[in-house]
Structures are given as structure tokens and as C-alpha cells.
Design a protein around this motif. Structure first.
Motif, mmCIF file in Angstrom:
data_model
loop_
_atom_site.group_PDB
_atom_site.id
_atom_site.type_symbol
_atom_site.label_atom_id
_atom_site.label_comp_id
_atom_site.label_asym_id
_atom_site.label_seq_id
_atom_site.Cartn_x
_atom_site.Cartn_y
_atom_site.Cartn_z
ATOM 1 N N HIS A 1 -72.883 -6.651 26.835
ATOM 2 C CA HIS A 1 -71.998 -5.488 26.867
ATOM 3 C C HIS A 1 -70.601 -5.702 26.327
ATOM 4 O O HIS A 1 -70.183 -4.924 25.555
ATOM 5 C CB HIS A 1 -72.084 -4.805 28.096
ATOM 6 C CG HIS A 1 -71.326 -3.468 28.476
ATOM 7 N ND1 HIS A 1 -71.569 -2.339 27.473
ATOM 8 C CD2 HIS A 1 -70.403 -3.091 29.164
ATOM 9 C CE1 HIS A 1 -70.755 -1.446 27.874
ATOM 10 N NE2 HIS A 1 -69.875 -2.035 28.764
ATOM 11 N N LEU A 2 -70.037 -6.791 27.085
ATOM 12 C CA LEU A 2 -68.769 -7.319 26.661
ATOM 13 C C LEU A 2 -68.619 -7.595 25.077
ATOM 14 O O LEU A 2 -67.618 -6.934 24.373
ATOM 15 C CB LEU A 2 -68.221 -8.205 27.455
ATOM 16 C CG LEU A 2 -67.452 -8.165 28.658
ATOM 17 C CD1 LEU A 2 -66.685 -9.418 29.182
ATOM 18 C CD2 LEU A 2 -66.316 -6.875 28.268
ATOM 19 N N ILE A 3 -69.356 -8.429 24.676
ATOM 20 C CA ILE A 3 -69.773 -9.046 23.448
ATOM 21 C C ILE A 3 -69.869 -7.601 22.410
ATOM 22 O O ILE A 3 -69.049 -7.464 21.468
ATOM 23 C CB ILE A 3 -70.630 -9.852 23.136
ATOM 24 C CG1 ILE A 3 -70.431 -11.085 23.900
ATOM 25 C CG2 ILE A 3 -70.900 -10.217 21.835
ATOM 26 C CD1 ILE A 3 -71.480 -12.202 24.092
ATOM 27 N N ASP A 4 -70.594 -6.740 22.474
ATOM 28 C CA ASP A 4 -70.696 -5.439 21.775
ATOM 29 C C ASP A 4 -69.224 -4.764 21.855
ATOM 30 O O ASP A 4 -69.205 -4.244 20.675
ATOM 31 C CB ASP A 4 -71.640 -4.474 22.602
ATOM 32 C CG ASP A 4 -73.211 -4.966 22.216
ATOM 33 O OD1 ASP A 4 -73.415 -5.984 21.517
ATOM 34 O OD2 ASP A 4 -74.137 -4.269 23.001
ATOM 35 N N GLN B 1 -76.677 -10.827 34.580
ATOM 36 C CA GLN B 1 -75.379 -11.522 33.883
ATOM 37 C C GLN B 1 -75.480 -11.395 32.300
ATOM 38 O O GLN B 1 -74.384 -10.994 31.735
ATOM 39 C CB GLN B 1 -75.611 -12.864 34.342
ATOM 40 C CG GLN B 1 -75.362 -13.213 35.756
ATOM 41 C CD GLN B 1 -75.843 -14.822 36.106
ATOM 42 O OE1 GLN B 1 -76.780 -15.348 35.792
ATOM 43 N NE2 GLN B 1 -74.600 -15.293 36.755
ATOM 44 N N MET B 2 -76.582 -11.581 31.792
ATOM 45 C CA MET B 2 -76.733 -11.355 30.545
ATOM 46 C C MET B 2 -76.366 -9.934 29.693
ATOM 47 O O MET B 2 -75.671 -9.644 28.774
ATOM 48 C CB MET B 2 -78.037 -11.796 29.850
ATOM 49 C CG MET B 2 -78.275 -12.435 28.562
ATOM 50 S SD MET B 2 -76.851 -13.777 28.255
ATOM 51 C CE MET B 2 -76.883 -13.692 26.499
ATOM 52 N N MET B 3 -76.807 -9.043 30.754
ATOM 53 C CA MET B 3 -76.498 -7.767 30.214
ATOM 54 C C MET B 3 -75.054 -7.334 30.105
ATOM 55 O O MET B 3 -74.592 -6.752 29.147
ATOM 56 C CB MET B 3 -77.175 -6.526 31.340
ATOM 57 C CG MET B 3 -78.667 -6.840 31.143
ATOM 58 S SD MET B 3 -79.602 -5.430 30.635
ATOM 59 C CE MET B 3 -79.082 -3.909 31.222
ATOM 60 N N ALA B 4 -74.428 -7.799 31.294
ATOM 61 C CA ALA B 4 -73.060 -7.467 31.027
ATOM 62 C C ALA B 4 -72.317 -8.348 30.068
ATOM 63 O O ALA B 4 -71.350 -7.921 29.419
ATOM 64 C CB ALA B 4 -72.530 -8.096 32.447
ATOM 65 N N GLY C 1 -61.255 -14.202 26.640
ATOM 66 C CA GLY C 1 -61.914 -15.013 27.370
ATOM 67 C C GLY C 1 -62.936 -14.603 28.051
ATOM 68 O O GLY C 1 -62.807 -13.929 29.387
ATOM 69 N N LEU C 2 -64.105 -14.584 27.509
ATOM 70 C CA LEU C 2 -65.258 -13.763 28.142
ATOM 71 C C LEU C 2 -65.928 -14.001 29.349
ATOM 72 O O LEU C 2 -65.801 -13.251 30.093
ATOM 73 C CB LEU C 2 -66.448 -14.073 27.034
ATOM 74 C CG LEU C 2 -67.692 -13.192 27.311
ATOM 75 C CD1 LEU C 2 -67.481 -11.781 26.735
ATOM 76 C CD2 LEU C 2 -69.051 -13.759 26.754
ATOM 77 N N ASP C 3 -65.725 -15.247 29.678
ATOM 78 C CA ASP C 3 -66.234 -15.623 30.888
ATOM 79 C C ASP C 3 -65.177 -15.272 32.209
ATOM 80 O O ASP C 3 -65.637 -14.693 33.302
ATOM 81 C CB ASP C 3 -66.579 -17.259 31.247
ATOM 82 C CG ASP C 3 -67.727 -17.631 30.218
ATOM 83 O OD1 ASP C 3 -68.688 -17.502 30.681
ATOM 84 O OD2 ASP C 3 -67.359 -18.169 29.063
ATOM 85 N N ARG C 4 -64.004 -15.509 31.841
ATOM 86 C CA ARG C 4 -63.049 -14.935 32.861
ATOM 87 C C ARG C 4 -62.925 -13.694 33.066
ATOM 88 O O ARG C 4 -62.716 -13.106 34.035
ATOM 89 C CB ARG C 4 -61.576 -15.680 32.223
ATOM 90 C CG ARG C 4 -60.162 -15.545 33.325
ATOM 91 C CD ARG C 4 -59.092 -16.174 32.734
ATOM 92 N NE ARG C 4 -59.257 -17.439 32.907
ATOM 93 C CZ ARG C 4 -58.128 -18.424 32.541
ATOM 94 N NH1 ARG C 4 -57.043 -17.858 32.210
ATOM 95 N NH2 ARG C 4 -58.027 -19.646 32.895
ATOM 96 N N MET C 5 -63.193 -12.956 32.131
ATOM 97 C CA MET C 5 -63.116 -11.407 31.911
ATOM 98 C C MET C 5 -64.252 -11.120 32.797
ATOM 99 O O MET C 5 -64.194 -10.144 33.526
ATOM 100 C CB MET C 5 -63.473 -10.977 30.342
ATOM 101 C CG MET C 5 -63.091 -9.395 30.376
ATOM 102 S SD MET C 5 -61.388 -8.891 30.631
ATOM 103 C CE MET C 5 -61.795 -7.499 31.664
ATOM 104 N N LEU C 6 -65.390 -11.503 32.547
ATOM 105 C CA LEU C 6 -66.826 -11.233 33.151
ATOM 106 C C LEU C 6 -66.302 -11.453 35.013
ATOM 107 O O LEU C 6 -66.759 -10.688 35.728
ATOM 108 C CB LEU C 6 -67.985 -11.949 32.744
ATOM 109 C CG LEU C 6 -68.390 -11.464 31.507
ATOM 110 C CD1 LEU C 6 -69.390 -12.434 30.928
ATOM 111 C CD2 LEU C 6 -69.196 -10.050 31.896
ATOM 112 N N ALA C 7 -65.959 -12.815 35.169
ATOM 113 C CA ALA C 7 -65.428 -13.009 36.629
ATOM 114 C C ALA C 7 -64.504 -11.939 36.993
ATOM 115 O O ALA C 7 -64.830 -11.481 38.551
ATOM 116 C CB ALA C 7 -64.741 -14.471 36.557
ATOM 117 N N ALA C 8 -63.684 -11.489 36.396
ATOM 118 C CA ALA C 8 -62.747 -10.598 37.079
ATOM 119 C C ALA C 8 -63.501 -9.201 37.033
ATOM 120 O O ALA C 8 -63.187 -8.667 38.281
ATOM 121 C CB ALA C 8 -61.443 -10.507 35.986
#
Length: 444
Positions: free
Chosen positions: A30-33, A24-27, A330-337
Motif C-alpha cells: 500500500h505504501l509503495i503504491d 505486513q505485506m499488504m501495508a 524510509g519505508l520500514d521506519r514509516m511502517l513502524a511509525a
RNA sequence: GUGGCUAUAGCUCAGUUGGUUAGAGCGCCAGAUUGUGGUUCUGGAAGUCGCCGGUUCAAAUCCGGUUAGCCACCCCA
């Protein structure tokens, strides 16, 4: 401390707070980068502010409802303190404090966790990450347009193929409310309007009537405009007639027209940007352009990137006018998607190469190989124990390494290493001197 | 904050009208395979049934409370 079972502390996290495992943290990272690099490419500079602020700095900014959600307590020095619940209010405090040395326009991004003591639900937590970017100190519509560009680039870089950025302008809505003498009910009406997608026309009218006491015909007229469909140019043309005479409304229309013209001439795919008069965004402080972003393949998850223009960010802290425009991923929502769309990778290692340890007496060769790889910019993990090679391969497979390096007595006597390609299932013996270039080409 | 649903192994879940020693699949560990992963086979570890209390001869099962999660409302990212 006794080691008896009954006295162990139960390992648990607080309600609404989460741990993140490596995958999860890698993902997340990655998004934050990606967010970081897109923000930087537009000249937004990073800042950070404390998690804890004086309560008076944070409270009273988002209405009673949001005050109730703030984590607040008295610290050891008897100060009344609170944890930040968004990144915008801290920005207001920050800007008021440093605008003299920063100068305007000022562009910053801020990627950090925020805390809200609200009831957790799907995709909603008490600690979550916001990735804000804002341009403050300018009223220029150019900043609004670039905000749209940033959202576009962000989604594109993340790898989303189909998405829609819905744009509207609060002035257009205000112009409309003005023409129908509904200005006193702005907040209630816009809040109801924002739900159009979710609950439908009739329910929105019912809510407007219930909350404001206006008659259904007037509510219906608001909906008539909000439901306008068509290309931005077509909608703008109709709005032109509907808002004629409202200075506010016409100003909003002019900004939108300029924005869509820029979209067309700056190479943003037209079909991604829509003019949607129904979006209002809940936040009261928006005063101009507003944005929200829906995923083409998962619209029901809601907006993954929203924002807008506000007139005076820091009025509670300084008499200096600080208008601005910005948005937040929205990082968490984006990741969920992304998870739901199968866009996340399963590898749990950030390094592509595993150097296996075949023979403990050659430990220095393995460790040196690890260093050599890293020196060439190739991430490498050296397996720490000379366990069976089968076990090490199993580990490599499970963790998602792409290549494994193997060398035992035979290889060392011949001066070669075996490079095993975990994905292809083949391997080749390569002279020590050619290992690095060989691996570099395999990893391309 | 309001209402509803749920909680059994690391994960997903079975577990009969309350009845003796709580199960499965997946995962994990080990072996088959002391120079090669994904498949297969064999074995193993792991649960005071979320927690506290009550009813009962007897509670995973019934009742109350509590904590956590999910859904709807509210609000929002």
C-alpha cells in the motif's frame, strides 16, 4: 531424505533478514503504491538496477565505515562482486552509463531492497527497502523546491496529518564554518551538530571539541547559529547578517529564500515546513539543500523521508557533470511509525468479497460469480470447499472480507443471492442480475 | 565492530535452593450450531525448554561455546 524429526532442516531466516506475512505485506505494498503514484505525478520514471554489482563500482563511495557494511564475495566466475547498499551509487553508475540516451534533466524513482551487513537494531535490518527519487542533470533550485513538494505530497497521501519537513542548506553551514575558519573540520562538526536534538547543546559542543580540538567558544558560536528559532523569514533575516561576506553562505540563503517563497505561493501549509539550521544529514556528499521529515505524533522515531542536493553524483564514473537533488522514503521506519500510530488495517485479504460455497453441486455458479465480480473490477475469492456455512463465515470474518455471497438450493430456485454485509451484520436477497451494481454501491 | 540483557507451545509469558509426567492466557483445530461470522461454553493438537558441549545420581534451571533477538555506542534508512 529421511522424514525423521532429527533430520528436518530448521526453518529460519538470516540475521537481520525478514519474512513478511500477508498483513505486513499488504501495508508495505500500500505504501509503495502511494510512493509510486506520487513520484509518477511529478514525472519521475521508474528504473531498476541489479542487486549485485562489481565491487569496484560500489566500494569507496561512502567512506571506510560503509565499505565494511557491504556484502561482498567472489562469484562462481571469480569476479569480485558486492550487493548494493543504497540506490544512489547504482544511480551514479547508471547515469554515467546512459546519460547520453536519457538526456538531462532526468528524473527517476527506484523502489528496491538494499543490503547492509551491519548489526541489526530496532528498525534497522540487513535487508531493507528504499524508495528513492532524484532529479539529475540540473542545478536549478526549482528541482530542490519540487523535491520538497514531493515529500509533502507523499506524507499527505499516506494519510499523515501532522508532520514537519525540516529544511536546511549545506552552503549556509559551509558559509558559517568558513567565517569561523572551521572548514577543515566540516565532517566532524556537522556530524556532531546533527545530534543536537538527541543529546543537547552541551554534549554537541563537547563532541566538537573532542573530535576537532577547537576551543569551546568557537564551537559555541556554531551552536548559536544552529539553534536559531523562529519563522523561516525571521531566521533568514538573522542569518543574513551572520553570513554577510561569505559568498557560499549567501548563495545558500538565496536558495532557501526562494524555496520558502515557493512554499507560500504554491499552497503548501506553512507550518509543515521549517528552516532548521541544525540539521546537517550525515552523508558527506550533500552540498546544497537538505531535508528531513519528522512525524508530529512520533518525532522520536526519526526522519521518515530525507535527502538533499549533491554537486556531482557520477564523478567517479564519468567526466560529465551530473548534479542532482533527491530524497528517499524510509519505508520500514514509516511502517513502524504507522503501526505505532494505529494506522494499519488488519484485513489480510486483498479482495473485498468472499463467494461462499454452499452446495458443491453448484460449483460452476460460484466460480462464474467470482469471474463476473472480477470482470467488474471487484476482487473476489471463491471459498474452495463446501464446508459448513458457519465455518465459511468465520473465515470471512477473520480475513476481513467486507461482503459474503451466499446461495443454496432456495436461492438458486428463486434466482437470487444473499449478500451478507460482514461489518453491519445484515444481509439481503438480491436478484442475480442486480448483484454487481448492488455490490458496487455497498463497497463505496 | 564494542559493551550489556534475553532465548520455554504459533504469540505473550510463568516455571521455587537443580528433583519424577514443563504450565497459563491468547491464537489454532473440532464440537455445541449439518443455512450464517464477531460473544459464550466444551474438547483437542501442538514444546527433545534456540543449538552444541560440560558439571551432576539428576539440568528448562549451573558453566562454556554458538546462533538469533533486544538495548546502548558507532553509523544510518
Amino acid at each position: 531424505m529421511s522424514s525423521s524429526k532429527s533430520q528436518k532442516i530448521k526453518p529460519q531466516t538470516l540475521r537481520g533478514f525478514r519474512d513478511f506475512l500477508p498483513d505486513q505485506m499488504m501495508a508495505r505494498e500500500h505504501l509503495i503504491d502511494i510512493a509510486r503514484s506520487v513520484y509518477r505525478s511529478y514525472g519521475f520514471a521508474p528504473i531498476d538496477t541489479p542487486a549485485l554489482e562489481y565491487a569496484e563500482v560500489l566500494l569507496g563511495k561512502g567512506g571506510e565505515e560503509s565499505d565494511k557494511q557491504v556484502f561482498r564475495f567472489t562469484d562462481q566466475g571469480d569476479r569480485d562482486v558486492a550487493m548494493r547498499f543504497d540506490l544512489t551509487v547504482p544511480l551514479a553508475r547508471f547515469a554515467a552509463q546512459y546519460v547520453q540516451e536519457l538526456g538531462v534533466p532526468f528524473r527517476r524513482y527506484h523502489i528496491a531492497p538494499v543490503w547492509r551487513g551491519e548489526r541489526p537494531a530496532r528498525g534497522r535490518f540487513r535487508e531493507f527497502m528504499q524508495c528513492d527519487f532524484d532529479t539529475i542533470g540540473t542545478t536549478s533550485n526549482s528541482a530542490d523546491i519540487e523535491t520538497l513538494f514531493v515529500i509533502n505530497d507523499l506524507l499527505e497521501k499516506i494519510g499523515i496529518e501532522r508532520f514537519t519537513i525540516r529544511v536546511n542548506n549545506r552552503r549556509v553551514l559551509n558559509g558559517l564554518l568558513e567565517k569561523h575558519d572551521l572548514l577543515p573540520h566540516t565532517v566532524s562538526i556537522l556530524r556532531a551538530l546533527d545530534k543536537l536534538d538527541k543529546i543537547g547543546r552541551e554534549a554537541v559542543i563537547a563532541e566538537m571539541v573532542e573530535r576537532t580540538g577547537i576551543d569551546p567558544q568557537r564551537a559555541g558560536r556554531v551552536l548559536d547559529m544552529a539553534e536559531l528559532k523562529g519563522t523561516p523569514e525571521e531566521v533568514l533575516a538573522v542569518l543574513d547578517g551572520m553570513l554577510a561576506g561569505s559568498q557560499t553562505g549567501e548563495l545558500g540563503l538565496a536558495n532557501l529564500r526562494e524555496l520558502f517563497s515557493a512554499v507560500n505561493s504554491c499552497g503548501i501549509p506553512k507550518e509543515r515546513i521549517s528552516l532548521d539550521v541544525a540539521i546537517a544529514r550525515g552523508l558527506d556528499y550533500y552540498t546544497g539543500t537538505i531535508y528531513e521529515t519528522l512525524l508530529g505524533d512520533l518525532p522520536e522515531i526519526g526522519s521518515v523521508c530525507s535527502g538533499g542536493r549533491y554537486d556531482n553524483l557520477a564523478e567517479l564514473f564519468t567526466s560529465q557533470q551530473l548534479p542532482g537533488v533527491g530524497a528517499s522514503l524510509g519505508l520500514d521506519r514509516m511502517l513502524a511509525a504507522m503501526e505505532e500510530l494505529g494506522m494499519t488495517q488488519k484485513a489480510t485479504t486483498p479482495a473485498p468479497v468472499l463467494v461462499t460455497m454452499f452446495d458443491a453441486s453448484h460449483i460452476n455458479e460460484y466460480l462464474a460469480m467470482g469471474r463476473a465480480l472480477r470482470k467488474s473490477g471487484i476482487g473476489a475469492e471463491v471459498y474452495p470447499e463446501a464446508k459448513g456455512i458457519g465455518k465459511q463465515m468465520k473465515y470471512a470474518d477473520k480475513k476481513g472480507f467486507r461482503l459474503a455471497l451466499i446461495a443454496g438450493a432456495d436461492e438458486f430456485s428463486q434466482g437470487v443471492w444473499q449478500i451478507r454485509n460482514l461489518k453491519e451484520g445484515n444481509q439481503l436477497a438480491v436478484p442475480a442480475s442486480e448483484i454487481i451494481p448492488q455490490i458496487q454501491s455497498l463497497l463505496k
